[in-house]
Design a protein around this motif. Structure first.
Motif, mmCIF file in Angstrom:
data_model
loop_
_atom_site.group_PDB
_atom_site.id
_atom_site.type_symbol
_atom_site.label_atom_id
_atom_site.label_comp_id
_atom_site.label_asym_id
_atom_site.label_seq_id
_atom_site.Cartn_x
_atom_site.Cartn_y
_atom_site.Cartn_z
ATOM 1 N N VAL A 31 4.656 13.156 -2.680
ATOM 2 C CA VAL A 31 3.595 13.836 -1.948
ATOM 3 C C VAL A 31 2.691 12.768 -1.348
ATOM 4 O O VAL A 31 2.372 11.776 -2.006
ATOM 5 N N ILE A 32 2.262 12.980 -0.097
ATOM 6 C CA ILE A 32 1.261 12.133 0.528
ATOM 7 C C ILE A 32 0.085 13.028 0.928
ATOM 8 O O ILE A 32 0.264 13.989 1.666
ATOM 9 N N ALA A 33 -1.096 12.723 0.397
ATOM 10 C CA ALA A 33 -2.300 13.473 0.737
ATOM 11 C C ALA A 33 -2.885 12.900 2.024
ATOM 12 O O ALA A 33 -3.072 11.684 2.137
ATOM 13 N N VAL A 34 -3.154 13.768 2.992
ATOM 14 C CA VAL A 34 -3.698 13.313 4.277
ATOM 15 C C VAL A 34 -5.043 13.989 4.543
ATOM 16 O O VAL A 34 -5.238 15.149 4.217
ATOM 17 N N ASP A 35 -5.960 13.211 5.130
ATOM 18 C CA ASP A 35 -7.267 13.760 5.487
ATOM 19 C C ASP A 35 -7.753 13.289 6.860
ATOM 20 O O ASP A 35 -8.867 13.587 7.263
ATOM 21 N N GLY A 36 -6.923 12.539 7.578
ATOM 22 C CA GLY A 36 -7.282 12.091 8.917
ATOM 23 C C GLY A 36 -8.030 10.774 8.966
ATOM 24 O O GLY A 36 -8.300 10.261 10.049
ATOM 25 N N SER A 37 -8.359 10.194 7.830
ATOM 26 C CA SER A 37 -9.072 8.918 7.816
ATOM 27 C C SER A 37 -8.091 7.766 8.068
ATOM 28 O O SER A 37 -6.879 7.920 7.947
ATOM 29 N N ALA A 38 -8.637 6.599 8.396
ATOM 30 C CA ALA A 38 -7.802 5.415 8.597
ATOM 31 C C ALA A 38 -7.061 5.063 7.315
ATOM 32 O O ALA A 38 -5.896 4.660 7.345
ATOM 33 N N GLU A 39 -7.716 5.238 6.172
ATOM 34 C CA GLU A 39 -7.080 4.948 4.880
ATOM 35 C C GLU A 39 -5.908 5.900 4.636
ATOM 36 O O GLU A 39 -4.872 5.513 4.113
ATOM 37 N N SER A 40 -6.097 7.153 5.006
ATOM 38 C CA SER A 40 -5.034 8.146 4.864
ATOM 39 C C SER A 40 -3.848 7.787 5.759
ATOM 40 O O SER A 40 -2.690 7.926 5.351
ATOM 41 N N ASP A 41 -4.133 7.317 6.959
ATOM 42 C CA ASP A 41 -3.051 6.899 7.869
ATOM 43 C C ASP A 41 -2.269 5.725 7.290
ATOM 44 O O ASP A 41 -1.044 5.686 7.375
ATOM 45 N N ARG A 42 -2.978 4.760 6.689
ATOM 46 C CA ARG A 42 -2.292 3.632 6.072
ATOM 47 C C ARG A 42 -1.447 4.101 4.885
ATOM 48 O O ARG A 42 -0.331 3.624 4.678
ATOM 49 N N ALA A 43 -1.981 5.041 4.107
ATOM 50 C CA ALA A 43 -1.223 5.582 2.975
ATOM 51 C C ALA A 43 0.021 6.310 3.469
ATOM 52 O O ALA A 43 1.093 6.189 2.878
ATOM 53 N N LEU A 44 -0.108 7.061 4.557
ATOM 54 C CA LEU A 44 1.044 7.755 5.137
ATOM 55 C C LEU A 44 2.105 6.746 5.574
ATOM 56 O O LEU A 44 3.293 6.920 5.265
ATOM 57 N N ASP A 45 1.696 5.711 6.285
ATOM 58 C CA ASP A 45 2.655 4.696 6.731
ATOM 59 C C ASP A 45 3.375 4.071 5.535
ATOM 60 O O ASP A 45 4.597 3.876 5.570
ATOM 61 N N HIS A 46 2.643 3.765 4.478
ATOM 62 C CA HIS A 46 3.245 3.160 3.281
ATOM 63 C C HIS A 46 4.188 4.152 2.602
ATOM 64 O O HIS A 46 5.293 3.782 2.193
ATOM 65 N N ALA A 47 3.761 5.398 2.484
ATOM 66 C CA ALA A 47 4.600 6.421 1.846
ATOM 67 C C ALA A 47 5.894 6.635 2.628
ATOM 68 O O ALA A 47 6.971 6.767 2.029
ATOM 69 N N VAL A 48 5.806 6.640 3.944
ATOM 70 C CA VAL A 48 7.007 6.792 4.784
ATOM 71 C C VAL A 48 7.946 5.611 4.560
ATOM 72 O O VAL A 48 9.155 5.780 4.395
ATOM 73 N N GLU A 49 7.382 4.412 4.522
ATOM 74 C CA GLU A 49 8.188 3.213 4.297
ATOM 75 C C GLU A 49 8.884 3.263 2.936
ATOM 76 O O GLU A 49 10.082 2.980 2.819
ATOM 77 N N MET A 50 8.150 3.640 1.898
ATOM 78 C CA MET A 50 8.716 3.702 0.545
ATOM 79 C C MET A 50 9.748 4.825 0.419
ATOM 80 O O MET A 50 10.807 4.627 -0.187
ATOM 81 N N ALA A 51 9.459 5.978 0.993
ATOM 82 C CA ALA A 51 10.404 7.105 0.932
ATOM 83 C C ALA A 51 11.691 6.761 1.677
ATOM 84 O O ALA A 51 12.785 7.061 1.192
ATOM 85 N N THR A 52 11.559 6.127 2.812
ATOM 86 C CA THR A 52 12.740 5.732 3.589
ATOM 87 C C THR A 52 13.584 4.741 2.798
ATOM 88 O O THR A 52 14.800 4.897 2.688
ATOM 89 N N ALA A 53 12.937 3.732 2.219
ATOM 90 C CA ALA A 53 13.660 2.714 1.454
ATOM 91 C C ALA A 53 14.348 3.304 0.228
ATOM 92 O O ALA A 53 15.436 2.865 -0.151
ATOM 93 N N ALA A 54 13.726 4.309 -0.384
ATOM 94 C CA ALA A 54 14.275 4.901 -1.609
ATOM 95 C C ALA A 54 15.190 6.090 -1.337
ATOM 96 O O ALA A 54 15.759 6.652 -2.279
ATOM 97 N N GLY A 55 15.322 6.473 -0.073
ATOM 98 C CA GLY A 55 16.107 7.662 0.249
ATOM 99 C C GLY A 55 15.461 8.919 -0.319
ATOM 100 O O GLY A 55 16.145 9.873 -0.697
#
Length: 149
Positions: free
Chosen positions: A4-28
């Protein structure tokens, strides 16, 4: 694995989303973006305390549930679109209530393996009064929580 990635529209949330996408992609793994509808009540501020009820009405802003839902759906759609640019399909879920409670409860109840959240989504002044959502999620969750700065 499912995250799960929690999003709220902040810059920190965007960075968390980018990291979560990267980790999810790498882990399948699969990823679900969540946003918790928790309408805001805030004071537009001023240098003096409100003097009468009319002054309160001019300064106090209450966000309706419909407006909060619209904002939440827009934030989720932006998160899904941002992730899609990398080739990852992300599910989305609109939750209702305090994100400190709803995000970890949703992740646990639905059988996710972990949660990603941005370090700060609120201003420093709000955080001093209300506390950190990320900190609250970490304290409440029995799942691993990745806090992204």
């Amino acid at each position: 694995m499912r995250f799960v990635i929690a999003v709220d529209g902040s810059a920190e949330s965007d960075r968390a989303l980018d990291h979560a996408v990267e980790m999810a992609t790498a882990a399948g793994a699969s990823l679900t973006a969540v946003h918790s509808v928790d309408p805001d009540v805030y004071d537009r501020g001023g240098s003096r305390p409100p003097s009468d009820s009319a002054d309160f009405e001019d300064r106090l802003v209450v966000e309706s549930v419909a407006d909060a839902e619209e904002r939440g759906n827009r934030l989720l759609e932006e998160a899904v679109d941002r992730a899609a640019e990398t080739g990852l399909d992300v599910d989305r879920e609109l939750l209702y209530g305090d994100p400190v409670e709803t995000v970890p409860d949703f992740a646990i109840t639905e059988g996710y393996d972990g949660v990603f959240v941005g370090h700060r989504g609120l201003s420093d002044a709000h955080e001093r009064v209300l506390g950190s959502v990320a900190k609250g999620i970490v304290e409440r969750s029995s799942l691993p929580v990745t806090v992204v700065r």
